[in-house]
Design an enzyme around this catalytic site. Sequence first.
Site, PDB file in Angstrom:
ATOM      1  CE  LYS A  54      59.206  38.024  40.961  1.00  0.00           C
ATOM      2  NZ  LYS A  54      58.085  38.384  40.056  1.00  0.00           N
ATOM      3  NE  ARG A  96      51.556  42.329  38.666  1.00  0.00           N
ATOM      4  CZ  ARG A  96      52.253  41.236  38.972  1.00  0.00           C
ATOM      5  NH1 ARG A  96      52.011  40.588  40.087  1.00  0.00           N
ATOM      6  NH2 ARG A  96      53.188  40.786  38.165  1.00  0.00           N
ATOM      7  CE1 TYR A 118      54.096  35.888  75.142  1.00  0.00           C
ATOM      8  CE2 TYR A 118      54.664  35.319  72.883  1.00  0.00           C
ATOM      9  CZ  TYR A 118      55.002  35.884  74.102  1.00  0.00           C
ATOM     10  OH  TYR A 118      56.238  36.435  74.265  1.00  0.00           O
ATOM     11  CG  MET A 136      60.001  37.543  66.909  1.00  0.00           C
ATOM     12  SD  MET A 136      60.738  39.041  67.578  1.00  0.00           S
ATOM     13  CE  MET A 136      59.287  40.016  67.955  1.00  0.00           C
TER      14      MET A 136
HETATM   15  C1  PLP Z   1      57.602  37.217  39.401  1.00  0.00           C
HETATM   16  C2  PLP Z   1      57.327  37.246  37.946  1.00  0.00           C
HETATM   17  C3  PLP Z   1      57.649  36.129  37.148  1.00  0.00           C
HETATM   18  C4  PLP Z   1      58.065  34.799  37.731  1.00  0.00           C
HETATM   19  O1  PLP Z   1      56.914  34.206  38.278  1.00  0.00           O
HETATM   20  P1  PLP Z   1      56.916  32.716  38.858  1.00  0.00           P
HETATM   21  O2  PLP Z   1      55.484  32.442  39.115  1.00  0.00           O
HETATM   22  O3  PLP Z   1      57.726  32.775  40.110  1.00  0.00           O
HETATM   23  O4  PLP Z   1      57.514  31.829  37.846  1.00  0.00           O
HETATM   24  C5  PLP Z   1      57.532  36.256  35.774  1.00  0.00           C
HETATM   25  N1  PLP Z   1      57.056  37.398  35.207  1.00  0.00           N
HETATM   26  C6  PLP Z   1      56.693  38.460  35.959  1.00  0.00           C
HETATM   27  C7  PLP Z   1      56.151  39.676  35.282  1.00  0.00           C
HETATM   28  C8  PLP Z   1      56.793  38.414  37.340  1.00  0.00           C
HETATM   29  O5  PLP Z   1      56.417  39.466  38.082  1.00  0.00           O
END
Ligand code: PLP
Length: 383
Positions: A42, A140, A262, A315
């Site tokens: 992702k 969640r 800054y 930045m």
């Molecule tokens: C992002 C995610 C993972 C992978 O998690 P890592 O800690 O990066 O290995 C696996 N399952 C779900 C549901 C996630 O949201």
Amino acid sequence: MSDQDIPPGATGVITIDLDRLAANWRSLSGLVGPAQCAAVVKADAYGLGAERVVPALRAAGCTTFFIATVDEAAATRALVPDAEIYVLNGLPPGAAPELLSANAIPVLSSLAEIAEWASLSRSGPVRPPAALHIDTGLNRLGLGPRDVDALAADAGTLRTLDIRLVMSHLASADDPSDPKNAIQLETFNRQRRRLPAAPASLAASDGLMLGAPFQFDLVRPGYAIYGGQAFKGGPTPVAPVVSVQARILQVRDIAAGETVGYSATWAARRPSRIATLAAGYADGFARSLSATNDHAGGAVRVAGQLCPVVGRVSMDLITVDVTDLAGPGPEPGQMVELVGPDLSLERMGAAAGTIGYEVLTRLGRRFHRIYIGGAEDIPSYQL
Ligand SMILES: *Cc1c(COP(=O)(O)O)cnc(C)c1O
């Protein structure tokens, strides 16, 4: 990597070692066997570039990929025509056609999503495959206890679903001493048995390190494949994949009492030599790595030696104190290490008040990218 590979105008370089990435996946895959090892890609493969990362993992033997959003489905499908692709965030209302055309499998998280997907099966000749997400305490995404009750009692809907995977997600897998892990494991086993038998998945990068009872049929690591070490119970058998360097733009000598950056938050307590680097928060070097006289911030490695950030991260620029460097002073144009073998994502995350995951996924787009190994070894006619 030789300097000739870097365009003269590049302010920084992100080097991604696709052979290490593949080796990490193989290492995790070997660790969890006979469970299958997927890859979570992702957010553009955690910022490292899905276009290069996904084919490299496929070539290493990975056949199951997880993405977060429907938007990521078509692009991922184009990279791996023959793999299973799961969409973790589920089925937004009306997004079914897009998922079907990418041949991607939604991880259904609510009764509403299940009803929408089941209605496709009823109206069409095929039962499109689905995964089910059971919530076991993260609160969640996923089916809560009452949702599982309702679904378990709904034989009609269950008959129309082709359930390929039942999964859940752990809240505290990074800490093996947390009792929540065993509680979620027990809840997952209890709830999944109330649904039709299907392959099961509970563990991500840290969960798979909790041992065989957590690995089930499929594990879903992301961060560890990219070299991350978030598990607190011992080293995950993976090596760093990414290193980041930025160029020195200027080196200047300042007198005691002069301030840097800054809001003048840092003042030299002695005559000091300051190097200004072409990297800032727009490149993923968090502003929270700024340093005052009372509060240390981030650090970088100049010619192998650790040098502290002084003053505010801005930045496009950071300033580091190179007064104590042994040998001849650093030169403009020289590359300095921001992330690397001895400057881990975790270290930078901790210094920035966040985690290595955030450091990794925010590494900037402005730096020149170099991919080592992987698909580069595949003749271009195969790409
Ligand atoms: C992002 C995610 C993972 C992978 O998690 P890592 O800690 O990066 O290995 C696996 N399952 C779900 C549901 C996630 O949201």
